[in-house]
Motif scaffolding. Structure first.
Motif, PDB file in Angstrom:
ATOM      1  N   PHE A  61      55.318  29.575  35.566  1.00 37.55           N
ATOM      2  CA  PHE A  61      55.020  30.989  35.813  1.00 37.55           C
ATOM      3  C   PHE A  61      53.968  31.503  34.831  1.00 37.55           C
ATOM      4  CE2 PHE A  61      55.712  35.442  34.687  1.00 37.55           C
ATOM      5  CZ  PHE A  61      55.604  36.058  35.918  1.00 37.55           C
ATOM      6  N   GLY A  62      54.136  31.175  33.553  1.00 39.99           N
ATOM      7  CA  GLY A  62      53.177  31.627  32.552  1.00 39.99           C
ATOM      8  C   GLY A  62      51.780  31.093  32.809  1.00 39.99           C
ATOM      9  N   ALA A  63      51.699  29.841  33.288  1.00 36.91           N
ATOM     10  CA  ALA A  63      50.387  29.268  33.588  1.00 36.91           C
ATOM     11  C   ALA A  63      49.686  30.046  34.694  1.00 36.91           C
ATOM     12  CB  ALA A  63      50.546  27.797  33.982  1.00 36.91           C
ATOM     13  N   GLY A  64      50.437  30.419  35.730  1.00 38.78           N
ATOM     14  CA  GLY A  64      49.838  31.216  36.802  1.00 38.78           C
ATOM     15  C   GLY A  64      49.452  32.605  36.347  1.00 38.78           C
ATOM     16  N   TRP A  65      50.297  33.211  35.523  1.00 41.75           N
ATOM     17  CA  TRP A  65      50.012  34.540  34.989  1.00 41.75           C
ATOM     18  C   TRP A  65      48.775  34.514  34.103  1.00 41.75           C
ATOM     19  CZ3 TRP A  65      52.677  37.204  30.348  1.00 41.75           C
ATOM     20  CH2 TRP A  65      52.430  38.577  30.367  1.00 41.75           C
ATOM     21  N   GLY A  66      48.687  33.518  33.253  1.00 43.99           N
ATOM     22  CA  GLY A  66      47.532  33.429  32.372  1.00 43.99           C
ATOM     23  C   GLY A  66      46.245  33.098  33.100  1.00 43.99           C
ATOM     24  N   LEU A  67      46.354  32.364  34.192  1.00 44.47           N
ATOM     25  CA  LEU A  67      45.162  31.969  34.938  1.00 44.47           C
ATOM     26  C   LEU A  67      44.470  33.155  35.603  1.00 44.47           C
ATOM     27  CD1 LEU A  67      43.661  29.294  35.663  1.00 44.47           C
ATOM     28  CD2 LEU A  67      45.012  29.251  37.775  1.00 44.47           C
ATOM     29  N   ALA A  68      45.255  34.163  36.014  1.00 41.20           N
ATOM     30  CA  ALA A  68      44.684  35.292  36.761  1.00 41.20           C
ATOM     31  C   ALA A  68      44.905  36.642  36.095  1.00 41.20           C
ATOM     32  CB  ALA A  68      45.269  35.328  38.170  1.00 41.20           C
ATOM     33  N   GLY A  69      45.852  36.729  35.152  1.00 33.05           N
ATOM     34  CA  GLY A  69      46.175  38.036  34.592  1.00 33.05           C
ATOM     35  C   GLY A  69      46.937  38.912  35.567  1.00 33.05           C
ATOM     36  N   ILE A  70      47.591  38.285  36.547  1.00 34.67           N
ATOM     37  CA  ILE A  70      48.316  39.026  37.582  1.00 34.67           C
ATOM     38  C   ILE A  70      49.714  38.434  37.709  1.00 34.67           C
ATOM     39  CG2 ILE A  70      48.316  39.799  39.990  1.00 34.67           C
ATOM     40  CD1 ILE A  70      45.342  39.141  40.119  1.00 34.67           C
ATOM     41  N   CYS A  71      50.724  39.298  37.768  1.00 36.06           N
ATOM     42  CA  CYS A  71      52.082  38.863  38.070  1.00 36.06           C
ATOM     43  C   CYS A  71      52.535  39.586  39.344  1.00 36.06           C
ATOM     44  CB  CYS A  71      53.016  39.113  36.882  1.00 36.06           C
ATOM     45  SG  CYS A  71      53.119  40.824  36.329  1.00 36.06           S
ATOM     46  N   PRO A  72      53.719  39.301  39.877  1.00 37.00           N
ATOM     47  CA  PRO A  72      54.076  39.816  41.210  1.00 37.00           C
ATOM     48  C   PRO A  72      53.958  41.326  41.386  1.00 37.00           C
ATOM     49  CG  PRO A  72      55.589  38.087  40.567  1.00 37.00           C
ATOM     50  CD  PRO A  72      54.713  38.327  39.378  1.00 37.00           C
ATOM     51  N   GLY A  73      54.467  42.119  40.429  1.00 36.29           N
ATOM     52  CA  GLY A  73      54.420  43.574  40.592  1.00 36.29           C
ATOM     53  C   GLY A  73      53.006  44.117  40.728  1.00 36.29           C
ATOM     54  N   PRO A  74      52.122  43.868  39.753  1.00 39.57           N
ATOM     55  CA  PRO A  74      50.738  44.331  39.873  1.00 39.57           C
ATOM     56  C   PRO A  74      50.028  43.807  41.117  1.00 39.57           C
ATOM     57  CG  PRO A  74      51.206  43.754  37.610  1.00 39.57           C
ATOM     58  CD  PRO A  74      52.396  43.331  38.408  1.00 39.57           C
ATOM     59  N   ALA A  75      50.371  42.590  41.552  1.00 35.32           N
ATOM     60  CA  ALA A  75      49.738  42.047  42.754  1.00 35.32           C
ATOM     61  C   ALA A  75      50.084  42.893  43.974  1.00 35.32           C
ATOM     62  CB  ALA A  75      50.179  40.602  42.968  1.00 35.32           C
ATOM     63  N   LEU A  76      51.362  43.271  44.103  1.00 33.93           N
ATOM     64  CA  LEU A  76      51.763  44.092  45.243  1.00 33.93           C
ATOM     65  C   LEU A  76      51.127  45.475  45.180  1.00 33.93           C
ATOM     66  CD1 LEU A  76      55.554  43.169  45.522  1.00 33.93           C
ATOM     67  CD2 LEU A  76      53.638  42.260  46.849  1.00 33.93           C
ATOM     68  N   VAL A  77      50.995  46.018  43.978  1.00 33.90           N
ATOM     69  CA  VAL A  77      50.361  47.332  43.835  1.00 33.90           C
ATOM     70  C   VAL A  77      48.881  47.254  44.202  1.00 33.90           C
ATOM     71  CG1 VAL A  77      49.713  49.114  42.176  1.00 33.90           C
ATOM     72  CG2 VAL A  77      52.018  48.153  42.136  1.00 33.90           C
ATOM     73  N   ALA A  78      48.194  46.216  43.710  1.00 31.96           N
ATOM     74  CA  ALA A  78      46.761  46.076  43.961  1.00 31.96           C
ATOM     75  C   ALA A  78      46.455  45.647  45.389  1.00 31.96           C
ATOM     76  CB  ALA A  78      46.161  45.069  42.984  1.00 31.96           C
ATOM     77  N   ALA A  79      47.462  45.169  46.122  1.00 31.68           N
ATOM     78  CA  ALA A  79      47.221  44.715  47.501  1.00 31.68           C
ATOM     79  C   ALA A  79      46.704  45.836  48.381  1.00 31.68           C
ATOM     80  CB  ALA A  79      48.503  44.130  48.087  1.00 31.68           C
ATOM     81  N   MET A  80      47.022  47.083  48.032  1.00 28.43           N
ATOM     82  CA  MET A  80      46.580  48.212  48.849  1.00 28.43           C
ATOM     83  C   MET A  80      45.067  48.351  48.848  1.00 28.43           C
ATOM     84  SD  MET A  80      49.411  49.303  50.032  1.00 28.43           S
ATOM     85  CE  MET A  80      48.850  50.812  50.811  1.00 28.43           C
ATOM     86  N   MET A  81      44.386  47.748  47.840  1.00 26.63           N
ATOM     87  CA  MET A  81      42.935  47.830  47.785  1.00 26.63           C
ATOM     88  C   MET A  81      42.277  46.848  48.747  1.00 26.63           C
ATOM     89  SD  MET A  81      42.739  50.246  45.675  1.00 26.63           S
ATOM     90  CE  MET A  81      40.963  50.310  45.423  1.00 26.63           C
ATOM     91  N   GLY A  82      43.034  45.868  49.244  1.00 26.42           N
ATOM     92  CA  GLY A  82      42.530  44.950  50.262  1.00 26.42           C
ATOM     93  C   GLY A  82      41.617  43.855  49.768  1.00 26.42           C
ATOM     94  N   ASP A  83      41.599  43.574  48.461  1.00 25.20           N
ATOM     95  CA  ASP A  83      40.757  42.490  47.949  1.00 25.20           C
ATOM     96  C   ASP A  83      41.280  41.154  48.470  1.00 25.20           C
ATOM     97  OD1 ASP A  83      39.722  40.358  46.156  1.00 25.20           O
ATOM     98  OD2 ASP A  83      38.892  42.034  45.020  1.00 25.20           O
ATOM     99  N   PRO A  84      40.438  40.329  49.119  1.00 26.11           N
ATOM    100  CA  PRO A  84      40.905  39.051  49.685  1.00 26.11           C
ATOM    101  C   PRO A  84      41.523  38.138  48.639  1.00 26.11           C
ATOM    102  CG  PRO A  84      38.712  39.592  50.487  1.00 26.11           C
ATOM    103  CD  PRO A  84      39.012  40.574  49.401  1.00 26.11           C
ATOM    104  N   ARG A  85      41.041  38.212  47.394  1.00 30.54           N
ATOM    105  CA  ARG A  85      41.598  37.338  46.364  1.00 30.54           C
ATOM    106  C   ARG A  85      43.012  37.757  45.980  1.00 30.54           C
ATOM    107  NH1 ARG A  85      36.207  38.175  43.014  1.00 30.54           N
ATOM    108  NH2 ARG A  85      36.465  40.094  44.205  1.00 30.54           N
ATOM    109  N   VAL A  86      43.275  39.042  45.943  1.00 29.50           N
ATOM    110  CA  VAL A  86      44.630  39.512  45.660  1.00 29.50           C
ATOM    111  C   VAL A  86      45.558  39.163  46.821  1.00 29.50           C
ATOM    112  CG1 VAL A  86      46.058  41.531  45.214  1.00 29.50           C
ATOM    113  CG2 VAL A  86      43.799  41.351  44.168  1.00 29.50           C
TER     114      VAL A  86
END
Length: 452
Positions: A389-414
């Motif tokens: 989990f830490g490796a994925g978090w460190g690779l992108a600076g994103i964890c599940p909560g912020p990802a769901l919040v940022a999904a509303m912006m519609g960025d394909p990478r998110v």
């Protein structure tokens, strides 16, 4: 080496770049070798961007060359237009704002515990849906997060950022896959273990949190996450909350507590509703739900909304700020994240310790029992999940909560990150089932043979 920092306050769309050149505030002396950086605006209705142009000097002359003025003009133009000069993001150290955001996270966590008895875990809510548990409270909580995200776009647009092209799709997808697998193995993420587990003083959560923090820092540093997110290699200057941010925190905190209290009062006023048996074919209409069930779903919706607003206010919805903390050895290191955790845990601990240690409630307001994990097992599966989990978090600076919040912006990478995270949860679940089956077969073959 001496430096000169020019701070330009550029009202968005209201002034020409040339007219803004007279607003320089010279704090030290320098000259040539210039680079422009963009500081994202913060605040509820902020119409000011700040562009910081760092000039390294080789002499003490107090002058700007024509080329320097041209470059400054370009940077100011970018700031006035609301874009990044050179595509870089200048971080700010925001301890007070981080604490305010953390307090909102703690209010959401405590409110959910006291009303529904459940731990506020983002990955757990998503994993349950992936596993086929379509409980209505999961949809209500995630819908609340979506509403909070929509509110952020209207009240605090600085909570979001446009990911640079250097943040590639493969990085986002790989990070999401690792986060999905790791959170599934460890049964939690930064919210479930980092906030709720720490609030209940769980050794298991302490071990998992320490593991994913160390793994995240190592991964972010080795893979250059800050560089991938174009974080400017400049020290993070101290920044205090704007009036708008403080007002937002006060309104959400007071409104959230008042609404939780109103739901509790409604339950007391209406009395205990008699649960009705489920329909024969599974589903139920709104009229068939008992009153306590409606209040439970309203509480989940409210907790999700407040939690999303807390993520935005604290800055945790901006990957560059998270990467600025996880990436070590850079002048741009931003230690704001621990202040977010401190604010959240401080509030959540009051609720958890009140329930667990002081027994202030025998059961939550709207549900029959508290569902607080009691396991203290620290095994290789937990620690391995923390590393992944830490490796994925460190690779992108994103964890599940912020990802769901940022999904509303519609960025394909998110969106790719979220899809990969769900895929990682499915993959881990299937592998665990397969290993369990193989283990049971091995156990049967290894049983001693008996002869009669």
């Amino acid at each position: 080496m001496a430096t000169t920092l020019f701070r330009i306050a550029a009202p968005r769309y209201r002034a020409t770049p040339i007219s803004l050149l007279g607003e320089f505030l010279i704090q030290d002396r320098s000259k040539l070798q210039r680079r422009g950086y963009h500081a994202p605006s913060h605040g509820l209705h902020s119409n000011v961007h700040q562009a910081h142009i760092l000039l390294h000097s080789r002499s003490s002359k107090k002058m700007l060359t024509t080329s320097a003025i041209a470059e400054v003009t370009t940077a100011v133009s970018a700031a006035a237009a609301g874009t990044s000069a050179g595509g870089y993001t200048l971080l700010s150290f925001t301890p007070a704002t981080a604490v305010l955001g953390g307090l909102l996270l703690g209010i959401a966590t405590a409110g959910k515990l006291l009303t529904t008895g459940r731990v506020l875990g983002i990955s757990g809510a998503v994993k349950g849906l992936v596993a086929g548990d379509l409980a209505s409270w999961r949809f209500a909580f995630l819908m609340g997060m979506a509403l909070g995200s929509v509110a952020l776009t209207a009240t605090l647009p600085g909570a979001f950022e446009v990911l640079p092209q250097t943040f590639t799709v493969w990085r986002a997808v790989l990070a999401g896959l690792l986060v999905g697998v790791g959170s599934s193995m460890g049964n939690g993420c930064t919210s479930g273990h980092g906030i709720c587990g720490s609030a209940r003083l769980s050794p298991r959560s302490f071990a998992y949190t320490a593991t994913f923090m160390a793994s995240g820092m190592l991964t972010a540093t080795l893979t250059g996450s800050a560089a991938a997110l174009k974080v400017a290699p400049l020290p993070a200057a101290l920044a205090m909350p704007t009036v708008a941010e403080a007002q937002l925190a006060a309104v959400v905190a007071a409104g959230g507590i008042a609404t939780f209290a109103a739901l509790a009062a409604a339950k007391r006023f209406m009395g205990e509703a008699t649960p009705r048996p489920p329909r024969a074919h599974g589903g139920s209409s709104e009229q068939q739900l008992p009153q306590s069930r409606r209040l439970e779903l309203a509480s989940e919706l409210l907790a999700g909304c407040i939690f999303a607003l807390g993520l935005g206010l604290s800055g945790m919805s901006r990957p560059s700020k998270v990467a600025g903390f996880l990436t070590l050895g850079l002048p741009s290191w931003d230690p704001s994240l621990p202040f977010v955790m401190a604010g959240a845990v401080a509030v959540a601990m009051v609720a958890y310790q009140g329930v667990m240690r002081f027994r202030m409630m025998s059961k939550p307001l709207f549900c029959p029992t508290f569902q607080i994990p009691s396991s203290s097992l620290i095994d290789t599966k937990l620690l391995g999940g923390g590393v992944i989990f830490g490796a994925g978090w460190g690779l992108a600076g994103i964890c599940p909560g912020p990802a769901l919040v940022a999904a509303m912006m519609g960025d394909p990478r998110v969106l790719g990150y979220i899809a990969a995270m769900v895929g990682g949860m499915l993959l881990q679940s299937r592998l665990e089932t397969l290993v369990a089956r193989l283990g049971s077969k091995d156990a049967r073959w290894m049983k001693p043979m008996t002869f009669r």
